[in-house]
Design an enzyme around this catalytic site. Sequence first.
Site, mmCIF file in Angstrom:
data_model
loop_
_atom_site.group_PDB
_atom_site.id
_atom_site.type_symbol
_atom_site.label_atom_id
_atom_site.label_comp_id
_atom_site.label_asym_id
_atom_site.label_seq_id
_atom_site.Cartn_x
_atom_site.Cartn_y
_atom_site.Cartn_z
ATOM 1 N N TYR A 127 69.787 -1.455 23.242
ATOM 2 C CA TYR A 127 69.584 -0.625 24.437
ATOM 3 C C TYR A 127 70.700 0.415 24.491
ATOM 4 O O TYR A 127 71.867 0.098 24.226
ATOM 5 C CB TYR A 127 69.630 -1.493 25.706
ATOM 6 C CG TYR A 127 69.611 -0.666 26.970
ATOM 7 C CD1 TYR A 127 68.412 -0.374 27.612
ATOM 8 C CD2 TYR A 127 70.791 -0.138 27.499
ATOM 9 C CE1 TYR A 127 68.385 0.422 28.747
ATOM 10 C CE2 TYR A 127 70.769 0.656 28.637
ATOM 11 C CZ TYR A 127 69.559 0.933 29.252
ATOM 12 O OH TYR A 127 69.539 1.729 30.358
ATOM 13 N N GLU A 160 67.580 7.202 28.730
ATOM 14 C CA GLU A 160 67.552 5.833 28.232
ATOM 15 C C GLU A 160 66.744 5.737 26.940
ATOM 16 O O GLU A 160 65.678 6.343 26.837
ATOM 17 C CB GLU A 160 66.860 4.999 29.315
ATOM 18 C CG GLU A 160 67.143 3.548 29.307
ATOM 19 C CD GLU A 160 66.441 2.879 30.492
ATOM 20 O OE1 GLU A 160 67.118 2.504 31.452
ATOM 21 O OE2 GLU A 160 65.202 2.738 30.448
#
Length: 390
Positions: A109, A197
């Site tokens: 991530y 993101e």
Amino acid sequence: MHIHEYQAKSLFRQFNIKTPEAVLIDHVSQAKNACSSLGGELWVVKAQVHAGGRGKGGGVILCRSIKEVEKACNQLFGSNLITPQTDVKGLPINQLLIEGGQNIERELYLGLLVDRQTQKITVLASTEGGMDIEKVAAETPDKIIKFGVDPLGNLTTEDCLSIAEKLNLEGDLAKQFSNALIGLYVIFTTKDVSLIEINPLITTAENNLLALDGKIDFDDNALYRHEDIVKLRDTSQEDEKENEASEHQLNYISLDGTIGCMVNGAGLAMATMDLIEHHGGSPANFLDVGGGTTAERVAKAFELIQTEANVKGVLVNIFGGIVRCDLIAEGILQAIEKVGLNLPIVVRLEGTNAPAGLKLLDDSDCDIHTEADLTQAAIKIVALAKGVSA
Ligand code: ADP
Ligand code: MG
């Protein structure tokens, strides 16, 4: 403002962040060509909607033949995708991204946001990327690496390499990571982004680091200086009522309660919502009709509130400072004439020309409850709305 995954990935590529080969289609007839041009034997069909959690909602489908791809496209096109991040109606699927299936080794991530507490742009990274990142953040927050960028400095290659090390990335992968993170940082700072993101950021069996998903939210207040970004807007993914409201300079946000609110001023609107909650009700919307509002705008606002399906009662709370209360009363009566009145309504007017406004409402043939006191008004509308729903 949100954008789609395919649009985020296109920006990523402009800033040297690698993404898998993919083709965007808007009709199933384009699926076969898309697969042939991508080649390989594994494809992923991905619904383009403004929400995450698509994998969990059935919007990311792994296919091993062109037939399977076409079946997935038929299934998704024209339907609404419901994910843990959408409401019960879901979002319409008008476009699909057909992407080459990747040999995933690890799912990481990587994101950037403004941390208001530290007042810094903050890098968030984790070895535990993928579809359960929210769970990781909630249950094992120590697995989220945080790095605040000095607002007077810059994100350096050394910073990026030290984050790469914490993610156990070595050699060329660490270099690729550093390039990707610098790319994200440049997009973030030059495009007035509020959140960016990549989840998952994958490493592949071929030793590549790829952005497999992309999410970017832009600061609406800065959109005026990013014409290229404004062009990416897709209104089919936005709340119709909120868009209609903004065309009339109304600040409107749909909520899931039962009491429609029409208030002037954002602070008063929030206080009104609190008071409704305090007395056992729940607001169906936030609505600020603004300071120098007109009768027409009030009529539009009233129409918006009344046509919201879950609304069981309407509370109007206006403090007439710049705006005159008699104008507000006229607007309410105009709206009732236009769309009818099928819900209980309580109006509290205070300030400039309040007596004249209240008189207009009391003299009309409409069944309008007027109150001078806000607490009384809130108590009354909560009771009336419950009466209707019972
Ligand atoms: P969302 O976050 O909305 O669920 P993602 O794009 O992150 O959607 O996809 C969900 C999961 O599907 C990923 O974590 C990954 O495991 C898998 N996936 C997505 N795209 C591909 C791809 N091109 N190849 C292989 N697996 C993929
Ligand atoms: Mg994702």
